[in-house]
Enzyme design. Structure first.
Site, PDB file in Angstrom:
ATOM      1  N   TRP A 136      -1.358  11.083  -1.013  1.00  6.64           N
ATOM      2  CA  TRP A 136      -3.059  10.590  -0.383  1.00  6.64           C
ATOM      3  C   TRP A 136      -2.095  11.361   0.478  1.00  6.64           C
ATOM      4  O   TRP A 136      -2.885  12.210   1.778  1.00  6.64           O
ATOM      5  CB  TRP A 136      -1.688   8.971   0.463  1.00  6.64           C
ATOM      6  CG  TRP A 136      -2.545   8.451  -1.078  1.00  6.64           C
ATOM      7  CD1 TRP A 136      -1.752   7.529  -2.280  1.00  6.64           C
ATOM      8  CD2 TRP A 136      -3.464   8.004  -1.214  1.00  6.64           C
ATOM      9  NE1 TRP A 136      -2.851   6.310  -2.193  1.00  6.64           N
ATOM     10  CE2 TRP A 136      -3.964   7.111  -1.950  1.00  6.64           C
ATOM     11  CE3 TRP A 136      -4.758   8.369  -0.048  1.00  6.64           C
ATOM     12  CZ2 TRP A 136      -5.056   6.322  -2.469  1.00  6.64           C
ATOM     13  CZ3 TRP A 136      -5.895   8.032  -0.804  1.00  6.64           C
ATOM     14  CH2 TRP A 136      -6.794   7.004  -1.692  1.00  6.64           C
ATOM     15  N   ASP A 169       1.378   6.576   7.822  1.00 11.24           N
ATOM     16  CA  ASP A 169       0.154   6.453   7.003  1.00 11.24           C
ATOM     17  C   ASP A 169       1.007   5.500   5.839  1.00 11.24           C
ATOM     18  O   ASP A 169       1.618   5.787   5.504  1.00 11.24           O
ATOM     19  CB  ASP A 169      -0.292   7.423   6.051  1.00 11.24           C
ATOM     20  CG  ASP A 169      -1.518   6.581   4.529  1.00 11.24           C
ATOM     21  OD1 ASP A 169      -1.295   4.807   5.007  1.00 11.24           O
ATOM     22  OD2 ASP A 169      -2.006   7.193   3.880  1.00 11.24           O
ATOM     23  N   LYS A 188      -4.054  -2.984   1.585  1.00 10.48           N
ATOM     24  CA  LYS A 188      -3.936  -3.140   0.087  1.00 10.48           C
ATOM     25  C   LYS A 188      -3.055  -4.200   0.263  1.00 10.48           C
ATOM     26  O   LYS A 188      -1.946  -5.461  -0.742  1.00 10.48           O
ATOM     27  CB  LYS A 188      -2.420  -2.334  -0.142  1.00 10.48           C
ATOM     28  CG  LYS A 188      -3.741  -0.929   0.422  1.00 10.48           C
ATOM     29  CD  LYS A 188      -3.614  -0.392  -0.996  1.00 10.48           C
ATOM     30  CE  LYS A 188      -5.294   0.374  -0.987  1.00 10.48           C
ATOM     31  NZ  LYS A 188      -4.499   1.959  -0.669  1.00 10.48           N
TER      32      LYS A 188
HETATM   33  C1  LIG Z   1      -5.103   3.245  -0.349  1.00 14.62           C
HETATM   34  C2  LIG Z   1      -4.820   3.780   0.087  1.00 14.62           C
HETATM   35  C3  LIG Z   1      -5.491   4.871   1.612  1.00 14.62           C
HETATM   36  C4  LIG Z   1      -7.320   5.583   1.452  1.00 14.62           C
HETATM   37  O1  LIG Z   1      -7.860   4.031   1.756  1.00 14.62           O
HETATM   38  P1  LIG Z   1      -9.433   3.923   1.801  1.00 14.62           P
HETATM   39  O2  LIG Z   1      -9.887   2.237   2.522  1.00 14.62           O
HETATM   40  O3  LIG Z   1      -9.774   3.562   0.167  1.00 14.62           O
HETATM   41  O4  LIG Z   1     -10.527   5.472   2.713  1.00 14.62           O
HETATM   42  C5  LIG Z   1      -4.910   5.570   1.769  1.00 14.62           C
HETATM   43  N1  LIG Z   1      -3.256   6.045   2.014  1.00 14.62           N
HETATM   44  C6  LIG Z   1      -2.735   5.015   1.065  1.00 14.62           C
HETATM   45  C7  LIG Z   1      -1.276   5.122   0.901  1.00 14.62           C
HETATM   46  C8  LIG Z   1      -3.872   4.285   0.218  1.00 14.62           C
HETATM   47  O5  LIG Z   1      -3.061   3.860  -0.731  1.00 14.62           O
END
Ligand SMILES: *Cc1c(COP(=O)(O)O)cnc(C)c1O
Length: 363
Positions: A101, A175, A199
């Site tokens: 990521w 993030d 998530k």
């Molecule tokens: C799932 C995830 C993303 C991407 O998210 P989307 O909603 O599919 O754009 C980005 N960063 C992390 C750490 C993730 O787990």
């Protein structure tokens, strides 16, 4: 079979009580005669849902008053572009690469300015975290980006880096998509944090951004208006139509979190669940987790069978035992158990019991 234990990395397990409440309120929300998804986002009913959700989240995460909470769309991946459009001013940005990521974030940000790799754990197969004392931070950096929980590699920062102590005045961008609300956040170390909801907060479609006020208002001129943090904040996240139903469900999740003791209680439960699973993995001769002890994720636990020819049998047996979505991400293979807030301890106990039985049959 009824509801299974769902170990999906996202979209992921939801608290059952939230799903039941949403079902009960589906046709007629609180006597309004409408479903939440049929309401105007500017009507008093939805505004009350929105304000409650924002206030509950601010309370839960102890977000200080000089941070704005934005409910946006586009997911974590869109933020990989929206953050540099808002914060880079076309200058240089530092990235710490700790897994898939953060790698994606660095690549996307390169479209909007100069990216630099301050540190990388790629040589270790993303099983460790580079010690912040070794990070190469530029003096002219517009921000420093980390992914505080790498969903695919299962690596988590258990403490956010203190950039000031490292001699940098740059804001930290985090993030936190896959572990938001699983633990407390030290906001004194953060400039901006973002995460997709799917998530740990609610359904897909909602993207959370929490940004320090002084970082807004410097977007690149070609930044889409709907993604300009200042405009979004000035319009209470209603510059355009927000993802109303996802906000409502996330709001129910916030209520559920509060009812169950808030983030501190959730963190204790998450520690108990993760400890149970990692202790079992470490004691087993069939399964292995390769992540260094000090940075193992409490939310996403990748593991491998030492005999990979047994993978399909393992997954089929798990499914038969009502333990779903345990297959690892295709880029790393193996298995992954995501054990977000809404995964009860029972679910992890059932997983460990199944894994123990499966191991016995392999002897
Ligand atoms: C799932 C995830 C993303 C991407 O998210 P989307 O909603 O599919 O754009 C980005 N960063 C992390 C750490 C993730 O787990």
């Amino acid at each position: 079979m009824g509801r299974a234990f769902n170990f999906s990395a996202g979209p992921a397990v939801m608290p059952e009580a939230v799903l039941q409440q949403a079902a009960a309120e589906m046709l007629d929300w609180h006597g309004s005669g409408m479903s939440v998804m049929e309401m105007s986002h500017r009507g008093k009913e939805f505004i009350s849902i929105y304000e409650q959700a924002e206030n509950d989240l601010r309370e839960l995460l102890a977000v200080p008053a000089h941070f704005k909470i934005l409910f946006m769309q586009g997911g974590g991946l869109a933020e990989n572009a929206i953050v540099p459009m808002n914060l880079s001013q076309g200058g240089a940005m530092d990235f710490v690469l700790t897994g898939s990521w953060s790698q994606k974030s660095e690549k996307e940000a390169g479209k909007y300015g100069t990216t630099r790799v301050a540190a990388s754990a790629q040589a270790e197969g993303f099983t460790t975290l580079p010690d912040p004392a070794t990070w190469q931070l530029g003096a002219d950096s517009r921000y420093v980006h980390i992914c505080s929980n790498e969903t695919i590699h299962g690596v988590e920062f258990h403490e956010l880096p203190d950039l000031k102590a490292l001699g940098s005045d740059a804001p930290l961008v985090v993030d936190f998509s896959s572990h938001v609300a699983s633990r407390s956040v030290d906001w004194s170390r953060v400039g901006l944090a973002f995460g997709g909801a799917q998530k740990n907060l609610g359904p897909a479609g909602l993207t959370l951004v929490i940004v320090r006020e002084d970082l807004m208002g410097q977007a690149l001129s070609h930044c889409p208006s709907a993604f300009d943090y200042k405009l979004v904040a000035e319009n209470q996240s209603m510059y355009n139509t927000p993802p109303t139903y996802s906000i409502y469900i996330a709001g129910l999740v916030f209520q559920w979190l509060k009812k169950h003791g808030g983030i501190a209680a959730m963190e204790q439960r998450n520690i108990a669940k993760a400890t149970l699973l990692y202790d079992f993995l470490d004691s087993s001769s069939l399964y292995v987790n390769k992540v260094a002890m000090n940075c193992r994720s409490r939310m996403n636990v990748p593991f491998f069978l030492r005999d990979e020819s047994r993978n399909d049998a393992f997954l089929a047996g798990a499914k038969a035992a009502n333990l779903l979505q345990l297959k690892g991400h295709k880029s790393v293979g193996g298995m992954r158990a995501s054990i977000y807030n809404a995964m009860p301890l029972d679910g992890v106990q059932a997983l460990v019991a199944y894994m123990r039985e499966f191991e016995k049959t392999q002897a």
